[in-house]
Motif scaffolding. Structure first.
Motif, PDB file in Angstrom:
ATOM      1  N   ALA A 214      46.376  49.124 -73.033  1.00  0.00           N
ATOM      2  CA  ALA A 214      46.815  50.114 -72.032  1.00  0.00           C
ATOM      3  C   ALA A 214      46.105  49.905 -70.694  1.00  0.00           C
ATOM      4  N   LEU A 215      45.143  48.978 -70.649  1.00  0.00           N
ATOM      5  CA  LEU A 215      44.325  48.829 -69.436  1.00  0.00           C
ATOM      6  C   LEU A 215      44.441  47.434 -68.831  1.00  0.00           C
ATOM      7  N   THR A 216      44.343  47.377 -67.516  1.00  0.00           N
ATOM      8  CA  THR A 216      44.157  46.100 -66.831  1.00  0.00           C
ATOM      9  C   THR A 216      42.767  46.150 -66.201  1.00  0.00           C
ATOM     10  N   LEU A 217      41.956  45.127 -66.503  1.00  0.00           N
ATOM     11  CA  LEU A 217      40.593  45.083 -65.959  1.00  0.00           C
ATOM     12  C   LEU A 217      40.497  43.962 -64.925  1.00  0.00           C
ATOM     13  N   TYR A 218      39.975  44.294 -63.766  1.00  0.00           N
ATOM     14  CA  TYR A 218      39.773  43.304 -62.701  1.00  0.00           C
ATOM     15  C   TYR A 218      38.272  43.124 -62.556  1.00  0.00           C
ATOM     16  N   GLU A 219      37.789  41.888 -62.625  1.00  0.00           N
ATOM     17  CA  GLU A 219      36.338  41.715 -62.624  1.00  0.00           C
ATOM     18  C   GLU A 219      35.885  40.445 -61.921  1.00  0.00           C
ATOM     19  N   ARG A 220      34.784  40.533 -61.196  1.00  0.00           N
ATOM     20  CA  ARG A 220      34.095  39.342 -60.687  1.00  0.00           C
ATOM     21  C   ARG A 220      32.620  39.545 -60.959  1.00  0.00           C
ATOM     22  N   VAL A 221      32.027  38.592 -61.688  1.00  0.00           N
ATOM     23  CA  VAL A 221      30.582  38.674 -61.955  1.00  0.00           C
ATOM     24  C   VAL A 221      29.902  37.708 -60.987  1.00  0.00           C
ATOM     25  N   TYR A 222      28.858  38.172 -60.298  1.00  0.00           N
ATOM     26  CA  TYR A 222      28.185  37.325 -59.312  1.00  0.00           C
ATOM     27  C   TYR A 222      27.069  36.526 -59.992  1.00  0.00           C
ATOM     28  N   PRO A 223      26.813  35.309 -59.496  1.00  0.00           N
ATOM     29  CA  PRO A 223      25.806  34.458 -60.154  1.00  0.00           C
ATOM     30  C   PRO A 223      24.380  34.806 -59.724  1.00  0.00           C
ATOM     31  N   PHE A 224      24.128  36.070 -59.413  1.00  0.00           N
ATOM     32  CA  PHE A 224      22.772  36.505 -59.040  1.00  0.00           C
ATOM     33  C   PHE A 224      22.613  37.995 -59.328  1.00  0.00           C
ATOM     34  N   GLY A 225      21.385  38.471 -59.238  1.00  0.00           N
ATOM     35  CA  GLY A 225      21.109  39.895 -59.398  1.00  0.00           C
ATOM     36  C   GLY A 225      20.201  40.351 -58.270  1.00  0.00           C
ATOM     37  N   TRP A 226      19.734  41.601 -58.347  1.00  0.00           N
ATOM     38  CA  TRP A 226      18.748  42.116 -57.396  1.00  0.00           C
ATOM     39  C   TRP A 226      17.503  42.508 -58.166  1.00  0.00           C
ATOM     40  N   LEU A 227      16.371  42.027 -57.667  1.00  0.00           N
ATOM     41  CA  LEU A 227      15.095  42.514 -58.187  1.00  0.00           C
ATOM     42  C   LEU A 227      14.711  43.667 -57.254  1.00  0.00           C
ATOM     43  N   GLY A 228      14.630  44.869 -57.780  1.00  0.00           N
ATOM     44  CA  GLY A 228      14.337  46.049 -56.951  1.00  0.00           C
ATOM     45  C   GLY A 228      12.936  46.551 -57.215  1.00  0.00           C
ATOM     46  N   VAL A 229      12.196  46.896 -56.170  1.00  0.00           N
ATOM     47  CA  VAL A 229      10.870  47.494 -56.373  1.00  0.00           C
ATOM     48  C   VAL A 229      10.742  48.777 -55.566  1.00  0.00           C
ATOM     49  N   LEU A 230       9.940  49.664 -56.124  1.00  0.00           N
ATOM     50  CA  LEU A 230       9.551  50.889 -55.430  1.00  0.00           C
ATOM     51  C   LEU A 230       8.067  50.705 -55.124  1.00  0.00           C
ATOM     52  N   ALA A 231       7.679  50.832 -53.863  1.00  0.00           N
ATOM     53  CA  ALA A 231       6.283  50.545 -53.508  1.00  0.00           C
ATOM     54  C   ALA A 231       5.688  51.672 -52.677  1.00  0.00           C
ATOM     55  N   ARG A 232       4.397  51.944 -52.967  1.00  0.00           N
ATOM     56  CA  ARG A 232       3.717  52.975 -52.175  1.00  0.00           C
ATOM     57  C   ARG A 232       3.188  52.341 -50.889  1.00  0.00           C
ATOM     58  N   THR A 233       4.073  52.279 -49.895  1.00  0.00           N
ATOM     59  CA  THR A 233       3.684  51.785 -48.572  1.00  0.00           C
ATOM     60  C   THR A 233       4.718  52.320 -47.587  1.00  0.00           C
ATOM     61  N   PRO A 234       4.283  52.781 -46.422  1.00  0.00           N
ATOM     62  CA  PRO A 234       5.265  53.329 -45.480  1.00  0.00           C
ATOM     63  C   PRO A 234       6.300  52.262 -45.118  1.00  0.00           C
ATOM     64  N   PRO A 235       7.595  52.622 -45.065  1.00  0.00           N
ATOM     65  CA  PRO A 235       8.626  51.639 -44.725  1.00  0.00           C
ATOM     66  C   PRO A 235       8.278  50.943 -43.400  1.00  0.00           C
ATOM     67  N   ALA A 236       8.366  49.607 -43.397  1.00  0.00           N
ATOM     68  CA  ALA A 236       7.980  48.838 -42.202  1.00  0.00           C
ATOM     69  C   ALA A 236       9.000  48.983 -41.079  1.00  0.00           C
ATOM     70  N   SER A 237      10.181  49.539 -41.420  1.00  0.00           N
ATOM     71  CA  SER A 237      11.197  49.784 -40.402  1.00  0.00           C
ATOM     72  C   SER A 237      11.724  51.189 -40.664  1.00  0.00           C
ATOM     73  N   HIS A 238      12.063  51.932 -39.607  1.00  0.00           N
ATOM     74  CA  HIS A 238      12.557  53.295 -39.860  1.00  0.00           C
ATOM     75  C   HIS A 238      14.039  53.266 -40.236  1.00  0.00           C
ATOM     76  N   GLU A 239      14.697  52.116 -40.112  1.00  0.00           N
ATOM     77  CA  GLU A 239      16.095  51.987 -40.566  1.00  0.00           C
ATOM     78  C   GLU A 239      16.204  50.802 -41.517  1.00  0.00           C
ATOM     79  N   LEU A 240      17.278  50.800 -42.364  1.00  0.00           N
ATOM     80  CA  LEU A 240      17.430  49.748 -43.372  1.00  0.00           C
ATOM     81  C   LEU A 240      17.618  48.386 -42.719  1.00  0.00           C
ATOM     82  N   ILE A 241      17.081  47.355 -43.363  1.00  0.00           N
ATOM     83  CA  ILE A 241      17.281  45.977 -42.884  1.00  0.00           C
ATOM     84  C   ILE A 241      17.981  45.182 -43.989  1.00  0.00           C
TER      85      ILE A 241
END
Ligand code: RFL
Ligand code: PHB
Length: 402
Positions: free
Chosen positions: A179-206
């Motif tokens: 009953a379903l059609t699935l559309y998919e693209r898997v990327y050949p990479f991931g994201w390593l995400g960290v949360l760090a106790r340090t004030p952001p070096a920029s006040h806006e996202l880079i």
């Protein structure tokens, strides 16, 4: 031996207490429709799970309009711009000047905390730590949710089930595959995400495209930075000690104007694989899918949670019309109304991803084309407006919904 079953009935049974399930329950309550949310994990797990951080202009407005904006407006960070960085230089995209709108940086777990508090104010409408959750009778007029908790079997009879249980949930996979059609693209990479106790070096996202791979500087508060690095999809965290993470972030985010990060203690790290995915249709009988259960976007466009909010807004309206005048057409219109927006957001998230990441099979031509794409966005008002309009969020209401 007779097995004890605890039975109850509700208008809408919701599987999953992520942003989609919780906000749906909240919106339904405001429309006078009862719901129960069945969740596999504990409250503390949900409230500490670090995920998305950027709320579109309209997502923030929905939270505000439905009484959930106080803490967000006190603690969230309003951003009127972002930086695209490549070849050692940062280029500001002025979201506010280009669209009249900005975004709100406020962690998904904070939204979840606010939603849980609001829902629990109205009684025991969220059931945490449910085991062996299943849905039955989804193609009948009498669907039901089943689960176990504390050794007792539970059954919730409902008019409708909302499948808000994320990509790995059981709702979508309860629908017959034919009953379903699935559309998919898997990327050949991931994201390593960290949360760090340090004030952001920029006040806006880079957002930085670099020869070593993509990097993103984001934040959760004036004291806490949230940073991401493109990495292999199955990267082993043991191979990423804190020093290596800071070194690589520094390499990818450094600029010719002397900009540097200030390393600090890393509080949390994780690897997320990346995919684009859409399941059509979003409804089977009386089971309606929403959020990550129905679609996934790579996080480069900061859209996942916003799409979930868009879906449940349309779903709540469809259910409201159904209960007001038994309008089955409103239920049928739910998926098609959402999918139009979902595909536009898929396009944007894919475009941001392919423009900013390194792909192993990139040819020198591909790399020059990526840089030309970035150069165009950085220096053309028309191209920058396209990015900005999508980033702050396309309208949730296209006027063709239920
Ligand atoms: P969720 O949040 O995954 O919630 C699903 C809930 O269902 C529960 N569940 C079950 N419950 C009962 N029975 C079962 N069998 C169940 N199976 C699962 C789960 O425990 C969970 O509580 O889906 P929802 O509500 O659709 O919300 C989607 C968002 O969480 C997701 O799209 C975003 O986090 C994506 N995302 C981002 N979205 C944004 O809008 N802006 C961003 O900046 C952004 N950044 C991100 C992101 C996601 C990331 N990761 C970790 C995937 C950054 C990252 C790194
Ligand atoms: C985040 O702050 O977690 C974040 C911000 C922007 C993105 C993805 C994640 O595109």
């Amino acid at each position: 031996m007779a097995v004890q079953v605890h039975r109850e009935r509700v208008q809408v049974g919701i599987v999953g207490a992520g942003p989609a399930g919780l906000l749906l329950s909240h919106l339904l309550a405001q429309a006078g429709i009862e719901s129960i949310v069945v969740e596999a994990r504990s409250r503390i797990h949900l409230e500490e799970r670090i995920r998305a951080g950027v709320l579109e202009h309209e997502t923030a407005a929905v939270l505000r309009e439905t009484g959930l904006g106080d803490r967000m407006d006190r603690e969230g960070l309003v951003h009127d711009g972002l930086f695209l960085q490549f070849l050692g230089a940062a280029h500001r995209i002025d979201l506010k000047a280009l669209t009249g709108k900005g975004v709100m940086v406020y962690g998904q777990h904070e939204v979840v905390k606010d939603l849980i508090a609001a829902r629990l104010n109205e009684g025991e409408v969220i059931r945490f730590e449910c085991e062996n959750v299943s849905v039955r009778g989804i193609d009948t007029q009498a669907p039901s949710i089943h689960y176990e908790h504390g050794g007792v079997n539970h059954e919730i009879a409902c008019d409708f089930i909302a499948g808000c249980d994320g990509f790995h949930g059981i709702c979508r996979t309860s629908i017959p595959p034919e009953a379903l059609t699935l559309y998919e693209r898997v990327y050949p990479f991931g994201w390593l995400g960290v949360l760090a106790r340090t004030p952001p070096a920029s006040h806006e996202l880079i957002y930085a495209g670099h020869d070593n791979g993509f990097a993103l500087l984001s934040m959760r508060s004036p004291e806490i930075s949230r940073l991401y690095l493109q990495c292999p999809p199955d990267a082993d965290l043991a191979l990423w000690p804190d020093e290596r993470i800071w070194e690589e972030l520094d390499a990818r985010l450094s600029r010719s104007d002397g900009f540097r990060l200030t390393p600090g203690p890393i509080l949390q790290k994780s690897v997320t694989a990346m995919r684009s995915f859409v399941c059509e249709p979003m409804r089977f009988g009386r089971l309606l899918l929403a959020g990550d259960a129905a679609h996934i976007v790579p996080p480069t466009g900061a859209k996942g949670m916003n799409l979930a909010v868009g879906d449940v807004r349309v779903m709540a309206r469809a259910l409201e019309r159904y209960y007001a005048r038994h309008d089955g057409d409103a239920i049928a219109a739910y998926g098609p109304a959402c999918l139009r927006r979902i595909w536009r957001v898929q396009r944007f998230s894919w475009w941001m991803t392919q423009m900013l990441h390194r792909f192993d099979d990139d040819s020198p031509f591909d790399r020059r084309r990526q840089l030309a794409d970035l150069d165009y966005v950085a220096h053309s008002r028309a191209a920058a407006t396209t990015l900005a309009e999508n980033y702050v969020g396309l309208p949730m209401d296209w006027g063709d919904g239920p």
